[in-house]
Design an enzyme around this catalytic site. Structure first.
Site, PDB file in Angstrom:
ATOM      1  N   CYS A   1       0.852  -1.202   0.000  1.00  0.00           N
ATOM      2  CA  CYS A   1       0.000   0.000   0.000  1.00  0.00           C
ATOM      3  C   CYS A   1       0.881   1.244   0.000  1.00  0.00           C
ATOM      4  O   CYS A   1       0.637   2.205  -0.730  1.00  0.00           O
ATOM      5  CB  CYS A   1      -0.891   0.050   1.243  1.00  0.00           C
ATOM      6  SG  CYS A   1      -2.042  -1.310   1.396  1.00  0.00           S
TER       7      CYS A   1
ATOM      8  N   ASP B   1     -18.552  55.253 -10.121  1.00  0.00           N
ATOM      9  CA  ASP B   1     -19.965  54.896 -10.219  1.00  0.00           C
ATOM     10  C   ASP B   1     -20.674  55.556  -9.038  1.00  0.00           C
ATOM     11  O   ASP B   1     -20.067  55.803  -8.000  1.00  0.00           O
ATOM     12  CB  ASP B   1     -20.080  53.368 -10.140  1.00  0.00           C
ATOM     13  CG  ASP B   1     -21.513  52.906 -10.000  1.00  0.00           C
ATOM     14  OD1 ASP B   1     -22.350  53.351 -10.801  1.00  0.00           O
ATOM     15  OD2 ASP B   1     -21.786  52.133  -9.077  1.00  0.00           O
TER      16      ASP B   1
END
Length: 802
Positions: free
Chosen positions: A73, A490
């Site tokens: 593993c 803005d």
């Protein structure tokens, strides 16, 4: 990397790798940012850089790996990890169920986890390299350099005393000659100097010699050649004096030893100062508490932040730091958000309000639902933005890089020419004069100060900006902002609060204001219109109980009507009142004033009699007038670009003393307006907060997004204002000017130092007044030049912001 020529060299090396489009290298952060086509040529880049004499720093990542049962593993997990591009080493431990990975910066943890999961093993992050690790590494570097400096000093000091003591005090020279003996003194100096050069000073030779042999000398090469020249000459004078002309038999062990000690001192001071340049990030990282108190399964438990998930209910007591971002679900308190937004006034928080991780809860207790954890939090994004800006390179740096690329070879050539000139034209002992002056040229010309001049200022400047709630997403916007002549803004959400509020409310004589407002709000409570909600919110803020309204009816384009008890109420525009035959003369003067301010008057009538005048508008932020005043004081023109009607826009412009108005424009019209202004005024910054502002933010020279706005606007911007108001624009511009001024100061002193002192080191003044520059003083001056540049950059931490 130790100097600016290293930066240019590494950039050149990386740029030659197939597939690489561009490379930017930063000396202060020790990072290379590479743009490439196709698959990432990480291995090729690493090989090229290491072949060029530099090492790639790797990040350490630790994963918890589940379901491993045997050695096979372990092998499978390691194999899966090593296939991920950029992973250099992978060591998996079956007993601890951990995978230790070494990978280049930029390899993402999710990519590694996915690779392991694909091999059949679930994995999660156990410990990741972060900015904190970088600071720990910086601290380790400082400690290592400090130890090397003290070791060099302990051994160099006796050498200095033995040799220079005799020059300064003739009696001491005679004492050494009569007791120790000149030859024995030289032997002692030889032993001590050898220890200095090949132990604390060995890095100069292990790093400087290979790059010199490859024809790409750097700062280490200059020190290596200079000190070895002095050391080798002294060796010959000590052990084979017959090889030298009799008048040239001198030793310069003290020059070699003291030069190493002084340059190490410079590096120690530089490492300490450079460590302080990132204090802003350190402070940001320290804002987040290590644990959080969470309610799970009806119980309160304390968990590490790594185990916190979105959706968790987190509890915060008075005085505690809020661990992650979230929405308040219960409780009421004030939260100090100054460390994130720069705003000093605490913000009220109650159910439904958003809170930011890292901010400080004050008096009340809060419960909130976690909406962002880990790298998704506002604080993590701020740290990421600051690091990105700190690692960037300004256009001004390109000029420095071009110069420094050829600087070191030019200095070495100049040192050789100095030696030749002194050998031919110098007085006796010509060989000694040639050596000393050539070494002085090599030592004094190290281009460290040039390499540090720009990046250290950027690091400190962007860090200071972050503390003030200004985030430079792109470092080059620091330079661009300095040249801005026009700020286009803005209106909604930038100059104004972005949400309608009840701004004016006047009742007829004898009427109860609260009762009248309650009745109006009772009618408007049936409407979803933003104006109606603003009136309802005003009544709620006053904690007024609303009566029951019946037979509600919306009158299209006019207003609303309903019965409250036996009275019929109407709320709407003047057209509705005219239809009712109601008399408006009692409020005509106030209505005219409201209209001039760009507000639309509304009326409330009870049984066809007008009893109140009210106006709902998007109010101007408290900080806006002062910010515009400060921009004007800097000679910057302010232009308002808005989709609102011209009458309202002009009224607001008059109140704020705005220079120019572009009104009634669609989103694409904003882009055209910005482009037209750029043609007229050259350098322009645009400030906005909405989705419709994103195109204009992108097309402006510098796009500045209000941090309380939309994500799209923030992504399109170069600079983000966390405080959400125009004062941040002034702060950003002020910091841009301060940082660029600081960079120019640094560059001036770095270049002026070399231009002035290299000729002195070469002996230019000797024919006029007999002045020569000792290599030891050259080393001290060189070290101090770097310290001066970094210390000057650190002054930005204390820059005053209005």
């Amino acid at each position: 990397m130790t100097c600016a020529s290293c930066v240019s060299r590494v950039e050149k090396i990386i740029a030659k790798v197939p597939g690489v489009q561009s490379a930017q290298v930063n000396l202060a952060t020790n990072k290379a940012t590479v743009d490439f086509e196709g698959a990432a040529p990480i291995e090729a880049i690493m090989q090229a850089v290491e072949k060029g004499g530099y090492t790639i720093s790797l990040q350490d990542i630790v994963l918890d790996v589940q379901d491993m049962t045997c050695a096979s593993c372990v092998g499978r997990v390691e194999k899966a990890l090593l296939k991920v591009p950029g992973v250099q080493k992978a060591a998996v431990n079956l007993a601890t169920a951990k995978a230790h990975i070494q990978a280049v910066q930029g390899v993402s943890t999710p990519e590694l986890i996915q690779a392991v999961a694909k091999a059949g093993y679930p994995a999660s992050l156990a410990e990741a390299s972060s900015s904190t690790d970088q600071f720990e590494r910086a601290e380790q570097t400082y400690e290592t350099l400090r130890k090397r400096f003290w070791l060099a000093t302990i051994f160099a000091l006796p050498v200095f005393i033995l040799e220079m003591g005799g020059h300064m005090v003739p009696a001491f020279h005679h004492w050494v000659a009569s007791t120790i003996g000149t030859q024995n003194s030289w032997l002692i100096q030889f032993v001590l100097t050898t220890v200095v050069l090949f132990f604390p000073g060995r890095e100069f030779y292990t790093k400087g010699t290979p790059v010199l042999l490859r024809g790409a000398p750097d700062m280490n090469s200059l020190v290596a050649v200079g000190t070895l020249a002095a050391y080798t000459f002294s060796l010959v004078a000590t052990f084979a004096p017959q090889w030298l002309p009799a008048e040239s038999v001198y030793v310069y062990f003290e020059a070699a030893a003291v030069i190493v000690a002084l340059i190490l001192l410079g590096r120690v001071m530089e490492a300490r100062a450079k460590g302080r340049t990132s204090e802003a990030i350190q402070r940001l990282l320290s804002l987040q508490p290590p644990t959080a108190r969470v309610r799970r399964d009806g119980q309160e438990i304390e968990l590490p932040l790594s185990e916190l998930h979105t959706g968790d209910i987190v509890l915060v007591r008075p005085g505690e730091r809020i661990p992650v971002d979230g929405d308040v679900v219960a409780g009421q308190s004030y939260v100090d958000e100054s460390m994130v937004t720069g705003e000093s006034i605490a913000v009220s928080k109650s159910q439904g309000d958003k809170i930011i991780g890292g901010t400080v809860n004050q008096k009340g207790s809060l419960e909130f639902e976690a909406t962002a954890v880990g790298q998704d939090t506002v604080l993590a994004n701020i740290v990421s933005m600051v690091e990105q800006a700190q690692g960037s390179k300004l256009p001004i740096q390109a000029v420095v890089d071009k110069i420094t690329l050829w600087f070191v070879p030019a200095v070495m050539t100049l040192a050789v020419l100095t030696a030749i000139v002194w050998l031919i034209f110098g007085p006796s002992p010509a060989l000694s004069f040639a050596l000393v002056n050539a070494v002085a040229v090599l030592i004094i010309a190290c281009p460290c100060a040039m390499g540090l001049a720009t990046p250290t200022s950027i690091m400190v400047g962007t860090g200071r900006a972050a503390q003030a709630g200004v985030l430079f997403r792109k470092g080059d916007s620091l330079q661009a902002l300095r040249d801005v002549k026009v700020v286009a803004v803005d209106k909604t959400g930038t100059l104004t609060k972005g949400a309608p509020e009840l701004t004016d409310f006047v009742c007829a004589p004898g009427e109860n204001q609260d009762q009248t407002l309650a009745a109006i709000a009772a009618l408007e409570n049936y409407s979803e219109h933003p104006i109606a909600q603003a009136i309802v919110n005003a009544a709620k803020d006053k904690q007024i109980t609303l009566p029951k309204a019946e037979q509600f009816e919306s009158l299209t384009g006019l207003g609303v009507t309903a019965h409250i008890g036996s009275d019929q109420w109407h709320v709407g525009a003047d057209r509705l009142m005219t239809q009712l035959g109601a008399d408006l003369s009692a409020f005509s003067e106030q209505a005219q004033t409201l209209a001039q301010e760009g507000k639309t008057p509304m009326y409330a009538a009870r049984n066809q009699q007008v009893i109140a005048l009210l106006a709902v508008a998007d109010p101007i932020k408290e900080t806006t007038p002062r910010a515009i005043e400060q921009l004007h004081a800097r000679g910057i023109k302010v232009v308002m670009i808005t989709g609102d009607n011209r009458h309202t826009a002009n009224a607001i412009a008059r109140r704020l003393n705005i220079d120019e108005v572009v009104a009634e424009v669609m989103p694409e019209g904003k882009v055209q307006a910005v482009q037209a202004l750029r043609e007229t005024h050259q350098h322009l910054a645009y400030v906005g907060d909405g989705i419709n502002d994103a195109p204009a933010l992108a097309v402006a020279d510098v796009g500045i997004a209000i941090g309380t706005g939309t994500d799209i606007a923030i992504e399109a911007a170069d600079v983000v204002l966390m405080s959400g108001d125009m004062q941040g624009v002034v702060t950003a511009i002020a910091l841009s000017h301060a940082t660029m001024r600081n960079i120019h100061q640094n560059l001036f002193w770095a270049f002026a130092y070399n231009v002035a002192l290299i000729p002195v080191a070469a002996g230019l003044l000797y024919p006029f007044n007999g002045t020569l520059l000792s290599p030891m003083f050259a080393a001290g001056a060189m070290a101090l030049s770097s310290v001066f540049v970094v210390s000057n950059a650190l002054r930005l931490r204390r820059v005053k912001l209005d």
